[in-house]
Design an enzyme around this catalytic site. Structure first.
Site: not given
Length: 277
Positions: A146, A175, A114, A116, A76, A19
């Protein structure tokens, strides 16, 4: 500050079929004149010269890195997955990427980290109304395997900066979609246009001396509801132009406001903090 790299001509874009990669394939050449060398394990329609190989193919990676001026590493797994899958694609794959960069003499990498990686970081009290924001220096608190792989990537980037002089900008992407899809994304949204602005800044900027060759930024737009600090991104010349607030009424009317007890409201990593590992 370290000297700015020469104006890049050719950039290796891994994960080019994904994306974010698809956004950048269109915008980086059009906006800044980059020549892109595309790499992905999935074929890219309309791109016959793209390199189709997994990150485990070290020979293909090394060939892909030869002669490029910078690497934007998006490839990834981008969601939670079994550890064995994350290990191969995100941990060993990123290691293979840096080995290829070193062998080819590439001096700048942009690493898609990220939020995360710091997913268990909690919202500051009263944010965003209080104006409190979380800096990039907050400690690593991964929320998933992740997220753990992104901690590894950031630390690997630091190692290669100190050991081998390869500079990296690690972008803790929020995002990145055409528009926010959830209420949480009103905080974390990175517009496609701001994404290419941030990538361009990350490729071309002089890195502050305090970064020691590895500079970490949050990848978000200038969102009214954001509670992640953009100070580090602005240090390298990123000036976001977009704000998720233009979508807020529509998204909230459809989905409703989040409550403070909801992980989507409370934590950087949102619902990822609730996934089993």
């Amino acid at each position: 500050m370290s000297p700015a790299p020469a104006a890049p001509r050719t950039v290796l874009l891994t994960g080019a079929a994904g994306g974010v990669g698809s956004f950048l394939r269109a915008s980086l050449p059009a906006e800044y004149g980059y020549d892109l060398r595309l790499f992905d394990q999935a074929p890219i329609e309309g791109e016959p010269e793209a390199i189709t190989a997994p990150l485990s193919d070290t020979a293909a990676l090394r060939k892909a890195a030869e002669g490029v001026d910078a690497i934007v590493h998006l490839a990834g797994i981008s969601v939670e997955a079994p550890f064995a899958d994350i290990l191969g694609a995100n941990i060993e794959g990123t290691y293979n990427l840096y080995k290829a960069a070193r062998a080819a003499g590439v001096r700048r990498v942009v690493f898609a980290s990220s939020n995360h990686a710091v997913g268990f970081t909690e919202r500051p009290e009263g944010a965003p109304e209080s104006g409190a924001t979380v800096p990039v220096e907050t400690r690593l608190r991964p929320d998933t395997y992740y997220g753990l792989s992104k901690c590894f990537g950031e630390n690997l980037a630091s190692l290669y900066a100190d050991k081998h002089g390869i500079e990296t900008v690690s972008i803790r992407i929020g995002s990145c979609f055409a528009k926010p899809r959830t209420v949480r994304m009103l905080d974390t949204w990175l517009s496609p246009a701001d994404c290419h602005r941030l990538i361009h800044a990350s490729i071309t900027a002089e890195l502050p001396a305090h970064s020691h060759g590895h500079h970490v930024v949050y990848g978000i737009s200038a969102n009214t509801r954001a509670w992640w600090s953009l100070d580090s991104a602005r240090e390298i010349g990123f000036e976001p132009q977009d704000d998720s607030e233009v979508f807020a009424a529509e998204v909230i009317a459809e989905l409703g406001e989040l409550t403070p007890e909801d992980p989507e409201y409370r934590y950087f990593g949102g619902a990822f903090t609730q996934q089993q590992v």
